[in-house]
Design a protein around this motif. Structure first.
Motif, PDB file in Angstrom:
ATOM      1  N   VAL A 187       0.923  -1.074  -0.032  1.00  0.00           N
ATOM      2  CA  VAL A 187       0.085  -0.166   0.247  1.00  0.00           C
ATOM      3  C   VAL A 187       0.863   1.109  -0.172  1.00  0.00           C
ATOM      4  CG1 VAL A 187      -1.801   1.220   1.310  1.00  0.00           C
ATOM      5  CG2 VAL A 187      -1.762  -1.285   1.181  1.00  0.00           C
ATOM      6  N   ILE A 188       0.487   2.080  -0.887  1.00  0.00           N
ATOM      7  CA  ILE A 188       1.358   3.462  -0.888  1.00  0.00           C
ATOM      8  C   ILE A 188       1.098   4.544  -0.024  1.00  0.00           C
ATOM      9  CG2 ILE A 188       1.739   5.416  -2.299  1.00  0.00           C
ATOM     10  CD1 ILE A 188       1.175   3.782  -4.792  1.00  0.00           C
ATOM     11  N   GLN A 189       2.042   4.777   0.908  1.00  0.00           N
ATOM     12  CA  GLN A 189       1.561   5.487   2.216  1.00  0.00           C
ATOM     13  C   GLN A 189       1.616   7.104   1.677  1.00  0.00           C
ATOM     14  OE1 GLN A 189       0.917   4.307   5.003  1.00  0.00           O
ATOM     15  NE2 GLN A 189       1.082   2.269   3.880  1.00  0.00           N
ATOM     16  N   LYS A 190       0.784   7.633   1.917  1.00  0.00           N
ATOM     17  CA  LYS A 190       0.395   9.056   1.733  1.00  0.00           C
ATOM     18  C   LYS A 190       0.231   9.917   2.925  1.00  0.00           C
ATOM     19  CE  LYS A 190      -1.906   8.150  -2.649  1.00  0.00           C
ATOM     20  NZ  LYS A 190      -3.266   8.061  -3.492  1.00  0.00           N
ATOM     21  N   LEU A 191       0.553  11.359   2.609  1.00  0.00           N
ATOM     22  CA  LEU A 191       0.320  12.447   3.520  1.00  0.00           C
ATOM     23  C   LEU A 191      -0.977  12.784   3.331  1.00  0.00           C
ATOM     24  CD1 LEU A 191       1.106  14.482   5.610  1.00  0.00           C
ATOM     25  CD2 LEU A 191       1.627  16.154   3.781  1.00  0.00           C
ATOM     26  N   ILE A 192      -2.091  12.633   4.244  1.00  0.00           N
ATOM     27  CA  ILE A 192      -3.215  12.991   4.214  1.00  0.00           C
ATOM     28  C   ILE A 192      -3.743  14.383   4.790  1.00  0.00           C
ATOM     29  CG2 ILE A 192      -5.630  12.288   4.713  1.00  0.00           C
ATOM     30  CD1 ILE A 192      -4.723   9.370   4.732  1.00  0.00           C
ATOM     31  N   ILE A 193      -4.229  15.165   4.162  1.00  0.00           N
ATOM     32  CA  ILE A 193      -4.596  16.637   4.682  1.00  0.00           C
ATOM     33  C   ILE A 193      -5.847  16.728   4.568  1.00  0.00           C
ATOM     34  CG2 ILE A 193      -4.296  19.116   4.312  1.00  0.00           C
ATOM     35  CD1 ILE A 193      -1.687  18.744   2.938  1.00  0.00           C
ATOM     36  N   SER A 230      -6.784  18.248  10.045  1.00  0.00           N
ATOM     37  CA  SER A 230      -5.905  17.352  10.736  1.00  0.00           C
ATOM     38  C   SER A 230      -4.840  16.925   9.291  1.00  0.00           C
ATOM     39  CB  SER A 230      -6.393  16.245  11.299  1.00  0.00           C
ATOM     40  OG  SER A 230      -6.804  15.160  10.359  1.00  0.00           O
ATOM     41  N   ILE A 231      -3.606  16.282  10.079  1.00  0.00           N
ATOM     42  CA  ILE A 231      -2.674  16.118   8.891  1.00  0.00           C
ATOM     43  C   ILE A 231      -2.338  14.470   9.458  1.00  0.00           C
ATOM     44  CG2 ILE A 231      -2.023  18.017   8.020  1.00  0.00           C
ATOM     45  CD1 ILE A 231       0.417  17.776   9.705  1.00  0.00           C
ATOM     46  N   LYS A 232      -2.125  13.561   8.609  1.00  0.00           N
ATOM     47  CA  LYS A 232      -1.635  12.292   8.911  1.00  0.00           C
ATOM     48  C   LYS A 232      -0.669  11.689   7.876  1.00  0.00           C
ATOM     49  CE  LYS A 232      -5.042   9.171   8.435  1.00  0.00           C
ATOM     50  NZ  LYS A 232      -5.660   7.617   8.929  1.00  0.00           N
ATOM     51  N   PHE A 233       0.079  10.864   8.131  1.00  0.00           N
ATOM     52  CA  PHE A 233       0.721  10.065   7.220  1.00  0.00           C
ATOM     53  C   PHE A 233       0.466   8.549   7.302  1.00  0.00           C
ATOM     54  CE2 PHE A 233       3.802   9.552   4.029  1.00  0.00           C
ATOM     55  CZ  PHE A 233       4.669   8.458   4.366  1.00  0.00           C
ATOM     56  N   GLY A 234       0.144   7.994   6.180  1.00  0.00           N
ATOM     57  CA  GLY A 234       0.007   6.569   6.083  1.00  0.00           C
ATOM     58  C   GLY A 234      -1.473   6.047   6.569  1.00  0.00           C
ATOM     59  N   TYR A 286      -0.147  25.642   5.527  1.00  0.00           N
ATOM     60  CA  TYR A 286       0.458  24.409   5.083  1.00  0.00           C
ATOM     61  C   TYR A 286      -0.185  23.684   3.992  1.00  0.00           C
ATOM     62  CZ  TYR A 286       2.703  19.863   4.945  1.00  0.00           C
ATOM     63  OH  TYR A 286       3.507  18.797   4.781  1.00  0.00           O
ATOM     64  N   ALA A 287      -1.487  23.636   4.048  1.00  0.00           N
ATOM     65  CA  ALA A 287      -2.123  23.084   2.904  1.00  0.00           C
ATOM     66  C   ALA A 287      -1.976  23.761   1.490  1.00  0.00           C
ATOM     67  CB  ALA A 287      -3.657  23.094   3.005  1.00  0.00           C
ATOM     68  N   ALA A 288      -1.918  25.205   1.731  1.00  0.00           N
ATOM     69  CA  ALA A 288      -1.597  26.111   0.484  1.00  0.00           C
ATOM     70  C   ALA A 288      -0.221  25.916   0.065  1.00  0.00           C
ATOM     71  CB  ALA A 288      -1.949  27.601   0.966  1.00  0.00           C
ATOM     72  N   ASN A 291      11.312  18.527  -3.847  1.00  0.00           N
ATOM     73  CA  ASN A 291      11.082  17.145  -4.022  1.00  0.00           C
ATOM     74  C   ASN A 291       9.680  16.583  -3.710  1.00  0.00           C
ATOM     75  OD1 ASN A 291      13.751  17.079  -5.049  1.00  0.00           O
ATOM     76  ND2 ASN A 291      14.324  16.619  -3.215  1.00  0.00           N
ATOM     77  N   GLN A 292       8.551  17.625  -3.920  1.00  0.00           N
ATOM     78  CA  GLN A 292       7.399  17.102  -3.543  1.00  0.00           C
ATOM     79  C   GLN A 292       6.779  16.385  -4.528  1.00  0.00           C
ATOM     80  OE1 GLN A 292       3.727  18.282  -3.704  1.00  0.00           O
ATOM     81  NE2 GLN A 292       3.521  16.589  -2.153  1.00  0.00           N
ATOM     82  N   GLN A 293       6.126  15.318  -4.513  1.00  0.00           N
ATOM     83  CA  GLN A 293       5.258  14.233  -5.341  1.00  0.00           C
ATOM     84  C   GLN A 293       3.860  14.490  -4.994  1.00  0.00           C
ATOM     85  OE1 GLN A 293       8.146  10.976  -3.891  1.00  0.00           O
ATOM     86  NE2 GLN A 293       7.737  10.483  -6.138  1.00  0.00           N
ATOM     87  N   PRO A 294       3.308  15.087  -5.938  1.00  0.00           N
ATOM     88  CA  PRO A 294       1.704  15.362  -5.687  1.00  0.00           C
ATOM     89  C   PRO A 294       0.820  13.894  -5.599  1.00  0.00           C
ATOM     90  CG  PRO A 294       2.643  16.612  -7.624  1.00  0.00           C
ATOM     91  CD  PRO A 294       3.816  15.714  -7.249  1.00  0.00           C
ATOM     92  N   GLU A 295       1.460  12.939  -6.148  1.00  0.00           N
ATOM     93  CA  GLU A 295       0.634  11.730  -6.070  1.00  0.00           C
ATOM     94  C   GLU A 295       0.815  11.135  -4.681  1.00  0.00           C
ATOM     95  OE1 GLU A 295       3.247  11.987  -7.963  1.00  0.00           O
ATOM     96  OE2 GLU A 295       4.772  10.574  -7.450  1.00  0.00           O
ATOM     97  N   LEU A 296       1.823  11.543  -3.819  1.00  0.00           N
ATOM     98  CA  LEU A 296       2.160  11.160  -2.338  1.00  0.00           C
ATOM     99  C   LEU A 296       1.195  12.006  -1.361  1.00  0.00           C
ATOM    100  CD1 LEU A 296       5.663   9.981  -2.265  1.00  0.00           C
ATOM    101  CD2 LEU A 296       3.652   8.486  -2.671  1.00  0.00           C
ATOM    102  N   VAL A 297       0.249  12.819  -1.835  1.00  0.00           N
ATOM    103  CA  VAL A 297      -0.422  13.847  -1.034  1.00  0.00           C
ATOM    104  C   VAL A 297      -1.938  13.539  -1.395  1.00  0.00           C
ATOM    105  CG1 VAL A 297      -1.083  16.147  -0.374  1.00  0.00           C
ATOM    106  CG2 VAL A 297       1.464  15.749  -0.821  1.00  0.00           C
TER     107      VAL A 297
END
Length: 311
Positions: free
Chosen positions: A169-175, A181-185, A201-203, A300-306
């Protein structure tokens, strides 16, 4: 019923079943792609809003239909180059000249600090022949052939399925705008943030993912495009019922805002510290005037991981 007729009927049934499944999948994929494209269009217009000559009741300015139509024309040319099935046909009640009245449209409202901006997009339907695929009869032929040629195919398939290793499973940063809230995975702990650092931060994530080599320095003012996106997220929080407070000044106390963001990220990535760097606004190196020269943009921000929830 003889063996050949049964095999033929099975082939026809499977062919129809696979074709229906493919068509449904194509429809939902097209719907998902359209929503992503519309979201990108809204973001692009929000970034360009300050230079667009649209009517503004608050400042009593008149619209320039010619420049707006040219802007929409250029945007649609870009969309057609990437084979998008979405076109922008109207912005603040100013329509393009070659609008196709017979096709379905969607209305969206872009909220900005000065006024609400109406956007109308047109969805280009998929041609029916585009949903036909040779995969359906090929799969049907394969399955029906296996059914009658190899009686032990069910047992073999079961062993093959058990041997398949599930994909990681690809772990993502969830906003998450719904609970700020923010969380990872998938198993990470949600970290709550106040309105100002959360929206900023979202912006920041949104802005850096859309900007090539973003240059955000302490000794320069925060770009208007970044402020517009932060304001957009703040008004979205109001829509979700999180706050009724006055809109904060996102350009003030930048050091404090970034410090709160980094503290929340440290907590969110405490079990995945090796993944934190690509979502982390870098800290200043050195002291005095040198600390004001560093770039706090997310590199080095990857949009697919957010993943944004409630956007």
């Amino acid at each position: 019923m003889n063996r050949k007729l049964a095999a033929f009927l099975l082939f026809l049934g499977l062919c129809l079943l696979f074709q229906i499944a493919f068509s449904i999948g194509l429809f939902y994929q097209n719907t998902l792609n359209n929503e992503r494209t519309i979201a990108s269009i809204e973001t692009r217009i929000a970034l360009d809003l300050s230079r667009l000559k649209i009517a503004n009741k608050k400042f009593r300015t008149a619209a320039d239909p010619t420049s707006i139509q040219q802007y929409l024309h250029d945007m649609n040319e870009t969309l057609q180059q990437i084979d998008s099935s979405v076109l922008v046909v109207s912005l603040q009640d100013i329509s393009i000249k070659d609008k196709n009245v017979g096709q379905a449209t969607k209305q969206r409202v872009l909220k900005s600090p000065e006024q609400d901006v109406g956007i109308e997009v047109q969805l280009i339907p998929i041609n029916w022949w585009a949903s036909l695929t040779l995969v359906a009869p090929l799969f049907a032929l394969l399955v029906s052939g296996l059914r009658y040629q190899y009686p032990s195919v069910k047992k073999s398939n079961r062993k093959m399925l058990e041997a398949i290793i599930p994909e990681p499973v690809i772990q993502k940063l969830i906003i998450n705008l719904k609970d700020k809230s923010i969380k990872f995975g998938t198993h990470g702990e949600p970290i709550l943030l106040p309105n100002k650092p959360f929206c900023f931060y979202a912006a920041l994530v949104d802005y850096c993912s859309q900007t090539d080599l973003p240059n955000l320095k302490h000794n320069n003012e925060v770009p208007n495009e970044l402020l517009l996106i932060a304001n957009k997220y703040f008004y979205r929080l109001i829509e979700l019922g999180h706050t009724k407070r006055k809109r904060p000044d996102f350009s003030a106390n930048l050091d404090k805002t970034l410090s709160e963001i980094r503290s929340a990220l440290d907590e969110a990535f405490k079990h995945n510290s090796e993944m934190k760097e690509q979502f982390y606004p870098p800290k200043a190196q050195g002291e005095g005037s040198r600390s004001k020269m560093h770039n706090y943009a997310i590199i080095n921000q990857q949009p697919e991981l957010v993943e944004f929830i409630g956007k």
